[in-house]
Every structure is written in structure tokens, then in C-alpha cells.
Design a protein around this motif. Structure first.
Motif, PDB file in Angstrom:
ATOM      1  N   VAL A 160     -30.809  63.497 -30.173  1.00  0.00           N
ATOM      2  CA  VAL A 160     -32.087  63.814 -29.536  1.00  0.00           C
ATOM      3  C   VAL A 160     -33.126  64.057 -30.625  1.00  0.00           C
ATOM      4  O   VAL A 160     -32.876  64.801 -31.579  1.00  0.00           O
ATOM      5  CB  VAL A 160     -31.970  65.072 -28.645  1.00  0.00           C
ATOM      6  CG1 VAL A 160     -33.315  65.412 -28.010  1.00  0.00           C
ATOM      7  CG2 VAL A 160     -30.900  64.862 -27.561  1.00  0.00           C
ATOM      8  N   TRP A 161     -34.276  63.404 -30.489  1.00  0.00           N
ATOM      9  CA  TRP A 161     -35.425  63.665 -31.341  1.00  0.00           C
ATOM     10  C   TRP A 161     -36.472  64.368 -30.492  1.00  0.00           C
ATOM     11  O   TRP A 161     -36.805  63.894 -29.395  1.00  0.00           O
ATOM     12  CB  TRP A 161     -36.012  62.369 -31.898  1.00  0.00           C
ATOM     13  CG  TRP A 161     -35.138  61.634 -32.876  1.00  0.00           C
ATOM     14  CD1 TRP A 161     -33.843  61.923 -33.218  1.00  0.00           C
ATOM     15  CD2 TRP A 161     -35.508  60.475 -33.633  1.00  0.00           C
ATOM     16  NE1 TRP A 161     -33.381  61.024 -34.135  1.00  0.00           N
ATOM     17  CE2 TRP A 161     -34.375  60.120 -34.420  1.00  0.00           C
ATOM     18  CE3 TRP A 161     -36.658  59.714 -33.732  1.00  0.00           C
ATOM     19  CZ2 TRP A 161     -34.388  59.020 -35.282  1.00  0.00           C
ATOM     20  CZ3 TRP A 161     -36.673  58.620 -34.587  1.00  0.00           C
ATOM     21  CH2 TRP A 161     -35.548  58.295 -35.360  1.00  0.00           C
ATOM     22  N   LEU A 162     -36.971  65.491 -30.975  1.00  0.00           N
ATOM     23  CA  LEU A 162     -37.991  66.257 -30.264  1.00  0.00           C
ATOM     24  C   LEU A 162     -39.313  66.118 -31.007  1.00  0.00           C
ATOM     25  O   LEU A 162     -39.396  66.431 -32.192  1.00  0.00           O
ATOM     26  CB  LEU A 162     -37.599  67.735 -30.182  1.00  0.00           C
ATOM     27  CG  LEU A 162     -36.318  68.074 -29.425  1.00  0.00           C
ATOM     28  CD1 LEU A 162     -36.028  69.574 -29.529  1.00  0.00           C
ATOM     29  CD2 LEU A 162     -36.417  67.646 -27.962  1.00  0.00           C
ATOM     30  N   SER A 163     -40.349  65.679 -30.292  1.00  0.00           N
ATOM     31  CA  SER A 163     -41.641  65.429 -30.939  1.00  0.00           C
ATOM     32  C   SER A 163     -42.764  66.141 -30.192  1.00  0.00           C
ATOM     33  O   SER A 163     -43.006  65.885 -29.010  1.00  0.00           O
ATOM     34  CB  SER A 163     -41.927  63.926 -30.988  1.00  0.00           C
ATOM     35  OG  SER A 163     -43.091  63.674 -31.740  1.00  0.00           O
ATOM     36  N   CYS A 164     -43.446  67.025 -30.911  1.00  0.00           N
ATOM     37  CA  CYS A 164     -44.544  67.806 -30.321  1.00  0.00           C
ATOM     38  C   CYS A 164     -45.897  67.197 -30.668  1.00  0.00           C
ATOM     39  O   CYS A 164     -46.105  66.672 -31.765  1.00  0.00           O
ATOM     40  CB  CYS A 164     -44.502  69.242 -30.835  1.00  0.00           C
ATOM     41  SG  CYS A 164     -43.223  70.238 -30.069  1.00  0.00           S
ATOM     42  N   THR A 165     -46.832  67.321 -29.744  1.00  0.00           N
ATOM     43  CA  THR A 165     -48.219  66.996 -30.012  1.00  0.00           C
ATOM     44  C   THR A 165     -48.946  68.277 -30.407  1.00  0.00           C
ATOM     45  O   THR A 165     -48.665  69.355 -29.871  1.00  0.00           O
ATOM     46  CB  THR A 165     -48.893  66.328 -28.802  1.00  0.00           C
ATOM     47  OG1 THR A 165     -50.276  66.096 -29.094  1.00  0.00           O
ATOM     48  CG2 THR A 165     -48.782  67.168 -27.545  1.00  0.00           C
ATOM     49  N   LEU A 166     -49.852  68.154 -31.368  1.00  0.00           N
ATOM     50  CA  LEU A 166     -50.500  69.312 -31.967  1.00  0.00           C
ATOM     51  C   LEU A 166     -51.979  69.379 -31.613  1.00  0.00           C
ATOM     52  O   LEU A 166     -52.619  68.354 -31.330  1.00  0.00           O
ATOM     53  CB  LEU A 166     -50.355  69.252 -33.495  1.00  0.00           C
ATOM     54  CG  LEU A 166     -48.937  69.157 -34.039  1.00  0.00           C
ATOM     55  CD1 LEU A 166     -48.974  68.914 -35.545  1.00  0.00           C
ATOM     56  CD2 LEU A 166     -48.144  70.412 -33.708  1.00  0.00           C
ATOM     57  N   ASP A 167     -52.514  70.574 -31.670  1.00  0.00           N
ATOM     58  CA  ASP A 167     -53.961  70.746 -31.611  1.00  0.00           C
ATOM     59  C   ASP A 167     -54.586  69.914 -32.736  1.00  0.00           C
ATOM     60  O   ASP A 167     -54.061  69.887 -33.856  1.00  0.00           O
ATOM     61  CB  ASP A 167     -54.296  72.232 -31.784  1.00  0.00           C
ATOM     62  CG  ASP A 167     -55.773  72.518 -31.643  1.00  0.00           C
ATOM     63  OD1 ASP A 167     -56.520  72.200 -32.585  1.00  0.00           O
ATOM     64  OD2 ASP A 167     -56.184  73.077 -30.618  1.00  0.00           O
ATOM     65  N   ASP A 168     -55.665  69.241 -32.450  1.00  0.00           N
ATOM     66  CA  ASP A 168     -56.237  68.337 -33.440  1.00  0.00           C
ATOM     67  C   ASP A 168     -56.954  69.055 -34.581  1.00  0.00           C
ATOM     68  O   ASP A 168     -57.281  68.432 -35.594  1.00  0.00           O
ATOM     69  CB  ASP A 168     -57.215  67.365 -32.771  1.00  0.00           C
ATOM     70  CG  ASP A 168     -56.486  66.292 -31.970  1.00  0.00           C
ATOM     71  OD1 ASP A 168     -55.390  65.886 -32.389  1.00  0.00           O
ATOM     72  OD2 ASP A 168     -57.021  65.868 -30.934  1.00  0.00           O
ATOM     73  N   ALA A 169     -57.185  70.347 -34.432  1.00  0.00           N
ATOM     74  CA  ALA A 169     -57.897  71.088 -35.475  1.00  0.00           C
ATOM     75  C   ALA A 169     -56.958  71.913 -36.353  1.00  0.00           C
ATOM     76  O   ALA A 169     -57.198  72.073 -37.545  1.00  0.00           O
ATOM     77  CB  ALA A 169     -58.953  71.995 -34.854  1.00  0.00           C
ATOM     78  N   VAL A 170     -55.907  72.462 -35.753  1.00  0.00           N
ATOM     79  CA  VAL A 170     -54.971  73.314 -36.493  1.00  0.00           C
ATOM     80  C   VAL A 170     -53.546  72.924 -36.102  1.00  0.00           C
ATOM     81  O   VAL A 170     -53.306  72.499 -34.979  1.00  0.00           O
ATOM     82  CB  VAL A 170     -55.198  74.813 -36.192  1.00  0.00           C
ATOM     83  CG1 VAL A 170     -56.514  75.279 -36.773  1.00  0.00           C
ATOM     84  CG2 VAL A 170     -55.153  75.088 -34.694  1.00  0.00           C
ATOM     85  N   PRO A 171     -52.575  73.071 -37.010  1.00  0.00           N
ATOM     86  CA  PRO A 171     -51.208  72.647 -36.717  1.00  0.00           C
ATOM     87  C   PRO A 171     -50.439  73.648 -35.861  1.00  0.00           C
ATOM     88  O   PRO A 171     -49.545  74.363 -36.334  1.00  0.00           O
ATOM     89  CB  PRO A 171     -50.589  72.496 -38.110  1.00  0.00           C
ATOM     90  CG  PRO A 171     -51.332  73.482 -38.943  1.00  0.00           C
ATOM     91  CD  PRO A 171     -52.737  73.497 -38.410  1.00  0.00           C
ATOM     92  N   VAL A 172     -50.790  73.710 -34.585  1.00  0.00           N
ATOM     93  CA  VAL A 172     -50.023  74.461 -33.586  1.00  0.00           C
ATOM     94  C   VAL A 172     -49.821  73.542 -32.391  1.00  0.00           C
ATOM     95  O   VAL A 172     -50.543  72.554 -32.222  1.00  0.00           O
ATOM     96  CB  VAL A 172     -50.741  75.758 -33.141  1.00  0.00           C
ATOM     97  CG1 VAL A 172     -50.886  76.719 -34.317  1.00  0.00           C
ATOM     98  CG2 VAL A 172     -52.102  75.454 -32.510  1.00  0.00           C
TER      99      VAL A 172
END
Length: 289
Positions: A160-172
Motif C-alpha cells: 500500500v502506498w499512501l499519498s497525501c495532498t498538502l496545503d499549497d502554502a505550507v506543508p501540512v
């Protein structure tokens, strides 16, 4: 270095494939699946080591509840078979990643419903399993979403690969949760051993290097991956796929490759592209990485 493919939707549009809302990329799968195979073939020819099924829009958000329940499993099986056929026809080893998409809209962490996901996600996940080498739960917006996807995908005994999308301004994460909190909870999950890689996708290229560096200390022996999008930075809170977003024309294959070099130097071992990153970008990545 593992090179992923790029975004399916823009490639379908470029080929003149059926593509409109609300079905999004699923419309080509429904009406003209040969276009989907052509896109897979383009990414294989560009040098991708992993190609991802066109299952991102096989959710009620795009298909509607009635059609999802009637046709969702059949379409997920078709998406898996088309990708497997393209991989098997390649002149080099190509792996198939089964896309596990957001069920309730991209960039919508507040709408995630764990109970609803446990009911609906198997109709997307299970039919793809026979065709896939791994599961890619992608564009995850919150921690609960990633843990639920892990729980359901791990049942098949494949990575399983888990991939998150981040806020475009800060890495959260889009939810505001930190990368550190996300990986701490993934590591504590009973199925953590199934997680072969952690990735970041469908966010601006500029935010990715810091994200990779933050993940490096908590990823353990897992690979870290990046596949950014080419969207002009969003300034509102609408779901990413409610309309066709504008693309950054300056994000050429050469410029994207420059970002990729920085991600690799920060610790990324898996790199590809998301929305707006085409076959020419992937060919450039393969050449320089």
C-alpha cells in the motif's frame, strides 16, 4: 529511482477523448476506453515504471449514487484490466498501481465519513485487486482518510502506498494536520507493515521539498514519493475537481525536472506527476533522474 506516470485527465483531453462534468475522466472509461489505454501507453513509452489505473473518478461524487452502485465495480475492473494490459505490453518492467481515490470530493477533509468509506470503497478497491501490483491511496486530505484506506487495502495482501495532498502554502495536510502527526499514526496502525511508501501529490511543486524532508525522519525504511500538480494555486475552498482548473504554462518539463532534482536530493525515491503533468514531463524525468 522509481518514475511514476503523470495526470490522466489532461492527456485524455489532449487526445480528444470524451471528458466533461460530472463524470470527469470516468466518461472516457464509460464511452471510449481505448483512449484510456492510449494514455497508459503514452506514459509507458515515456519511461514510467508505475502506471496508475483510471479509477480516480469512479466514486459517487462523479458518477452519482445510482450509477456508482450499478456500474462502479464493473468500471473499476475495466480500469484495472486496461492498465494491466498496458503494463504487460511494455518493453520494460512496469507495475500497476490501483488508484484509491477520495470518495467525497478532492481537498474536502471535512466531508470524509469513515463509515461511508468502509461501505463504498470496497466497490472501487476490490475489483482492481486482481490486476494491481500495489494500491495507491491518493489525494488523501486527512489522517482518518489515510488510516481507513490502509485498513481496506491491506486486506488484499499487496503493498500500500499512501499519498497525501498538502496545503499549497505550507506543508501540512489539507485538514491542517501535520505530516509528523500523520506518519506517527500510520506507524502505530496495526497494518503499518503493509505501507511500502508514503507520498505527497496534487499540490504545488514548491511545497514538496520541505514535505519530503519532514517525512524523512518518520518514514523508516519506506520510500518517499512526490507527484505534484501543475495547477495555478487555488485561492478558494472548492473541491479540486469541481471544474477544470487552469494550468501553469511556465511549468515546462525542464522546470518540473528542476523541482524533481531537489525532491530527490531531499530524499524522494519515487517521483512522477499529477494533474497537468503530461507524458513529455515524465520523459524528461526519466532522462534526468
Amino acid at each position: 529511482m522509481i518514475v511514476l506516470d503523470g495526470g490522466m485527465s489532461r492527456e485524455l483531453i489532449a487526445l480528444g477523448a470524451p471528458f466533461e462534468q460530472p463524470e470527469w475522466s470516468a466518461l472516457s472509461l464509460i464511452e471510449a476506453p481505448h483512449f484510456v489505454r492510449q494514455v497508459h501507453d503514452r506514459f509507458v513509452a515515456a519511461g514510467a515504471d508505475v502506471i496508475t489505473t483510471n479509477a480516480y473518478a469512479l466514486v459517487p461524487f462523479h458518477l452519482g449514487e445510482e450509477r456508482f452502485r450499478r456500474d462502479g465495480r464493473r468500471l473499476a475492473d475495466l480500469a484495472g484490466r486496461l492498465t494491466r494490459e498496458a503494463a504487460d505490453a511494455a518493453g520494460h518492467k512496469v507495475h500497476v498501481a490501483a488508484s484509491v481515490p477520495p470518495l467525497f470530493g478532492s481537498y474536502e477533509p471535512d466531508k470524509f465519513d469513515p463509515a461511508g468509506a468502509r461501505e463504498l470503497w470496497p466497490d472501487v478497491i476490490d475489483p482492481q485487486a486482481p490486476h494491481a501490483d500495489l494500491f495507491l491511496a491518493e489525494t488523501i486530505s486527512c489522517i482518518d482518510e489515510s488510516l481507513t484506506a490502509l485498513e481496506l487495502c491491506a486486506k488484499h495482501g499487496k503493498p500500500v502506498w499512501l499519498s497525501c495532498t498538502l496545503d499549497d502554502a505550507v506543508p501540512v495536510l489539507r485538514s491542517g494536520e501535520t505530516i509528523g502527526d500523520w506518519l506517527t499514526q500510520v506507524n502505530a496502525h496495526p497494518k503499518a507493515a503493509a505501507v511500502e511508501a508514503v507520498l505527497f501529490n496534487c499540490s504545488q511543486p514548491e511545497v514538496m521539498e520541505t514535505a519530503v524532508r519532514q517525512a524523512a525522519g518518520l518514514a523508516g525504511n519506506r520510500d518517499i514519493g512526490v507527484y505534484a500538480n501543475a495547477f495555478i494555486q487555488k485561492t478558494d475552498e472548492t473541491a479540486a475537481n469541481e471544474g477544470i482548473s487552469d494550468i501553469r504554462r511556465e511549468l515546462t518539463p525542464d522546470l518540473y525536472a528542476d523541482f524533481a532534482r531537489a525532491w530527490k536530493a531531499a530524499g524522494a525515491g519515487i517521483i512522477g506527476g499529477c494533474c497537468g503533468i503530461g507524458a513529455e514531463h515524465i520523459a524528461r524525468l526519466k532522462a534526468v533522474l
